[in-house]
Design a protein around this motif. Sequence first.
Motif, short mmCIF file in Angstrom:
data_model
loop_
_atom_site.label_atom_id
_atom_site.label_comp_id
_atom_site.label_asym_id
_atom_site.label_seq_id
_atom_site.Cartn_x
_atom_site.Cartn_y
_atom_site.Cartn_z
N GLN A 189 0.81 -1.21 0.00
CA GLN A 189 0.00 0.00 0.00
C GLN A 189 0.85 1.27 0.00
O GLN A 189 1.86 1.35 0.68
N GLU A 213 0.44 5.65 0.12
CA GLU A 213 -0.50 6.73 0.39
C GLU A 213 0.16 8.07 0.09
O GLU A 213 1.33 8.27 0.39
N LEU A 269 3.56 11.29 2.23
CA LEU A 269 3.72 10.08 1.43
C LEU A 269 4.00 8.92 2.38
O LEU A 269 4.81 9.06 3.30
N GLN A 270 3.29 7.82 2.18
CA GLN A 270 3.57 6.63 3.00
C GLN A 270 3.77 5.47 2.04
O GLN A 270 2.97 5.29 1.11
N LEU A 271 4.82 4.71 2.22
CA LEU A 271 5.05 3.59 1.31
C LEU A 271 5.75 2.43 1.99
O LEU A 271 6.27 2.57 3.09
N PRO A 272 5.71 1.25 1.33
CA PRO A 272 6.33 0.07 1.93
C PRO A 272 7.84 0.25 2.10
O PRO A 272 8.48 0.88 1.25
N HIS A 293 10.83 -0.81 1.37
CA HIS A 293 11.61 -1.69 0.50
C HIS A 293 12.44 -0.82 -0.46
O HIS A 293 11.93 0.19 -0.96
N ASP A 351 13.10 -1.21 -3.40
CA ASP A 351 12.49 -1.11 -4.73
C ASP A 351 11.78 0.21 -4.95
O ASP A 351 11.53 0.61 -6.08
N PHE A 352 11.38 0.85 -3.85
CA PHE A 352 10.58 2.07 -3.99
C PHE A 352 11.37 3.35 -3.74
O PHE A 352 10.81 4.44 -3.71
N ASP A 392 13.29 4.88 -5.68
CA ASP A 392 13.21 5.80 -6.82
C ASP A 392 11.93 6.64 -6.77
O ASP A 392 11.93 7.80 -7.19
N LEU A 393 10.85 6.07 -6.23
CA LEU A 393 9.60 6.84 -6.09
C LEU A 393 9.82 8.00 -5.12
O LEU A 393 9.32 9.10 -5.32
N ASP A 406 12.01 10.72 -6.74
CA ASP A 406 11.21 11.47 -7.71
C ASP A 406 10.29 12.46 -7.00
O ASP A 406 10.16 13.61 -7.41
N PHE A 407 9.64 11.96 -5.97
CA PHE A 407 8.69 12.77 -5.20
C PHE A 407 9.40 13.99 -4.60
O PHE A 407 8.96 15.13 -4.75
N LYS A 434 10.74 16.51 -7.33
CA LYS A 434 9.66 17.34 -7.87
C LYS A 434 9.26 18.45 -6.90
O LYS A 434 9.10 19.60 -7.28
N LEU A 435 9.13 18.08 -5.62
CA LEU A 435 8.70 19.06 -4.63
C LEU A 435 9.77 20.12 -4.37
O LEU A 435 9.45 21.30 -4.22
#
Lengths: 154, 144
Positions: A10, A12, B7-10, B12, B14-15, B17-18, B21-22, B25-26
Amino acid sequence: VEMLAQKEKQFELKIPNQTDNLDLIRDFVGKVSGKVGFTEDDIDKIRIAVDEACTNVIKHAYEQEGEDHIGIIIKIDYSKLTIVVTDRGKGFNPKSLELPDMETYLAELRVGGLGIYLMKTLMDEVNYTIKPGVGNEVRMVKYLVKNGDPTIEK
Amino acid sequence: MIEQFHLQLPSHTDFLDLIRDFISKLSDYAGFGEEDVYKISLAVDEACTNVIRHAYNEEDAQRIDMDVEIQAEQFIVIVSDSGRGFDPDKIGEPDLQDYIIRHKVGGFGLYLMKTLMDTVEFSIEPGVRNAVRMVKSLKKDLNP
């Protein structure tokens, strides 16, 4: 992609309701979709649907830009991607936008009718929960159809 | 006007790069130049890598939270987790020579974050909420 196939993950995102931020949302959603293994074509569809849902929130749910936030929850598992776009704005009656009557439909275009039609065309499922001022949400699902895999049906 | 993003994410790698990017951009949107955008993204990447590796010990079922606040003259990023935490005072300046020889002995991440950002502060409550708050000032005269 292998790791993602194992269990639900998930993400958010909560950002101010501003048109300036749509780019950030499109990019984020596109990148997450890419990691699950959607095709470029499906990634585009998901990005446009989410952009549309967020544009509706910015234009219609709130009185002015930057006054509150848009919430985006993305869930991914082995078979599908679910995106929930939430706001605390004024809401609307989704039934009024589903009437086949063209006159009503055209009248509602101005309050987001086209966006909803578009979202339904681009995604496999689109559902609403409307509680004006408390929490409105649009829930969209896109199935990951693997080539030659008949066990996953749309 | 103050703008807040979350922003909340797993947890890992693998993420990562997200996340980069985030943040890129900000920080670009906030008005930073290319070099500062890179520095901020790198510092946040480092903070998140620490959370994934050390706070959660690579358990990918956990979550990383990131709060970004854009103010008129400051860009604030808070990376938080509910993992095991650490004592920032016990992680001193890294011995760079040692770092190069033994490759990754720790401490370098914090040093890097402090070099890249203007202020780096920790608030540690193991298992409850550990947070690193990083601030970079927007020097408007350098970013016309």
